[in-house]
Enzyme design. Structure first.
Site, PDB file in Angstrom:
ATOM      1  N   GLU A  72      -1.660  -9.336   3.329  1.00 28.28           N
ATOM      2  CA  GLU A  72      -1.542  -9.974   4.647  1.00 28.28           C
ATOM      3  C   GLU A  72      -2.901 -10.362   5.217  1.00 28.28           C
ATOM      4  OE1 GLU A  72      -1.593  -5.483   5.609  1.00 28.28           O
ATOM      5  OE2 GLU A  72      -0.964  -6.824   3.991  1.00 28.28           O
ATOM      6  N   CYS A 125       0.834  -1.201   0.000  1.00 31.37           N
ATOM      7  CA  CYS A 125       0.000   0.000   0.000  1.00 31.37           C
ATOM      8  C   CYS A 125       0.876   1.261   0.000  1.00 31.37           C
ATOM      9  CB  CYS A 125      -0.965  -0.035   1.183  1.00 31.37           C
ATOM     10  SG  CYS A 125      -2.331   1.140   1.053  1.00 31.37           S
ATOM     11  N   ARG A 162      -6.892   5.640   0.125  1.00 32.53           N
ATOM     12  CA  ARG A 162      -7.551   6.731  -0.590  1.00 32.53           C
ATOM     13  C   ARG A 162      -6.705   7.246  -1.747  1.00 32.53           C
ATOM     14  NH1 ARG A 162     -11.594   9.357   1.484  1.00 32.53           N
ATOM     15  NH2 ARG A 162     -10.982   8.879   3.615  1.00 32.53           N
ATOM     16  N   HIS A 192      -3.673  -5.101   0.431  1.00 30.01           N
ATOM     17  CA  HIS A 192      -3.146  -5.662   1.683  1.00 30.01           C
ATOM     18  C   HIS A 192      -3.224  -7.189   1.646  1.00 30.01           C
ATOM     19  CE1 HIS A 192      -2.632  -1.932   4.028  1.00 30.01           C
ATOM     20  NE2 HIS A 192      -3.594  -1.482   3.247  1.00 30.01           N
TER      21      HIS A 192
END
Length: 367
Positions: free
Chosen positions: A341, A205, A294, A339
């Protein structure tokens, strides 16, 4: 159950009082799961059973274990599953197959080697903020039969100090998600170190965005490259979709220019380039991953970055939002906007984490 060293015994009174409070509001336990750091003597089990009105066999010892994945085997050995089945009146159930849990614990307790991963973040003083990340790295270690040692580094350190002494010994560098300007320049320097020193790099990210800014500045020569999350810049390599998309384009994505309308939250699809490293890792050309962000990498810079070796190997299905970046000439350098994970499991390590730790194993052999 607390152990009182001066008395040399486990105390049952706290458990008795807790059960009494439950019974006062109409809750009668069928099983007592007693946390302890040592064996519960038979006399104490009998006392708990008597005063808490449960079967003696239903007083289950939940002794501390060396890792969370040992809990299923430990609770089975203590008889918890049998007592739960008995409480529901289930007879003659099939025996549980704990072979996979046993394999996981065997690999955790007896690894064939170890690797060191530097986690360069801004919340390293609160490691629970990275709990899912820690577990996903552990899963990657299980997949590669190695122990993963984590070296936590506050990213702000690199804004004033040379990253070399901090990173020259590690086998991989991971820059996780985050937000805000604090520590951002340190993450950019971590990405630069990984690129130049050819150390495996995994940017998640925010970590992907910082790697893109690093490439724009140091490879493409765009000195003002930055994120509009931090400053007003003439070179918005990272910014809000509303800063380069028109209203009708946003509406097609179910977004708006209002506050909060640019948040991408939840599962989104991505298309992977055939022949890319990530398509080989996933064994697929279409994936779906979970997002929470965002700001986006500005696709207006894709061509210039590609000319200097940064491949945009994963894109949104309409080709307008970068999802994954990688370098073809680097041993392992991948940034993702999502993400991964959050989808990793001990039985099924996320392929990116398994591959990243595998690359770290190879790096360790070069040192």
């Amino acid at each position: 159950m607390p152990f009182i060293p001066s008395a040399g015994e486990l105390k049952t009174k706290p458990t008795q009082h807790s059960v009494r409070e439950l019974r006062a509001i109409g809750i009668q336990p069928d099983v007592l799961l007693c946390r302890t750091d040592r064996e519960i003597p038979l006399s104490e089990r009998r006392k708990l059973a008597l005063f808490c009105n449960v079967r003696e066999s239903a007083v289950i010892e939940a002794r501390d274990v060396d890792n969370i994945y040992a809990v299923p085997e430990a609770y089975h050995a203590a008889g918890l599953d049998s007592e739960v089945l008995a409480a529901f009146g289930i007879e003659n159930p099939p025996s549980p197959d704990l072979a996979t849990w046993h394999l996981i614990n065997e690999r955790i307790r007896n690894p064939e080697g170890d690797v060191t991963i530097a986690v360069v973040g801004k919340y390293t003083g609160m490691k629970d903020a990275y709990k899912s990340l820690i577990e996903a790295l552990s899963h990657g270690g299980v997949a590669n039969k190695v122990k993963v040692n984590l070296d936590w580094i506050e990213s702000e350190v690199f804004e004033n100090e040379d990253p070399v002494p901090f990173l020259e010994h590690v086998d991989g560098i991971l820059v996780p998600g985050g937000f805000g300007q604090r520590g951002a320049e340190g993450k950019i320097r971590a990405a630069q170190f990984a690129r130049e020193r050819r150390v495996p790099y995994f940017g998640i990210c925010f970590g992907m965005q910082m790697a893109v800014i690093e490439a724009a500045r140091n490879l493409c020569g765009i000195e003002a490259a930055n994120s509009t999350e931090f400053v007003a810049t003439s070179e918005p390599v990272v910014g809000l979709m509303t800063e380069w998309m028109k209203g009708n384009e946003l509406q097609k994505r179910g977004l708006s220019s209002d506050m909060g309308g640019t948040m991408r939250l939840g599962a989104y699809p991505a298309v992977l380039q055939r022949g890319s490293r990530v398509s080989q890792i996933y064994h697929a050309t279409e994936i779906s991953e979970r997002h929470r962000h965002r700001y986006e990498v500005n696709t207006a810079y894709n061509h210039r970055l590609a000319q200097h070796g940064m491949r945009f190997s994963g894109m949104s299905p309409d080709g307008l939002l970068p999802e994954i970046i990688e370098y073809d000439d680097h041993p392992w350098f991948i940034g993702v906007q999502f993400h991964p994970e959050l989808k990793s499991r001990p039985f099924a390590p996320h392929p990116l984490f398994a591959s990243f730790i595998g690359a770290a194993v190879e790096q360790s052999r070069l040192v």
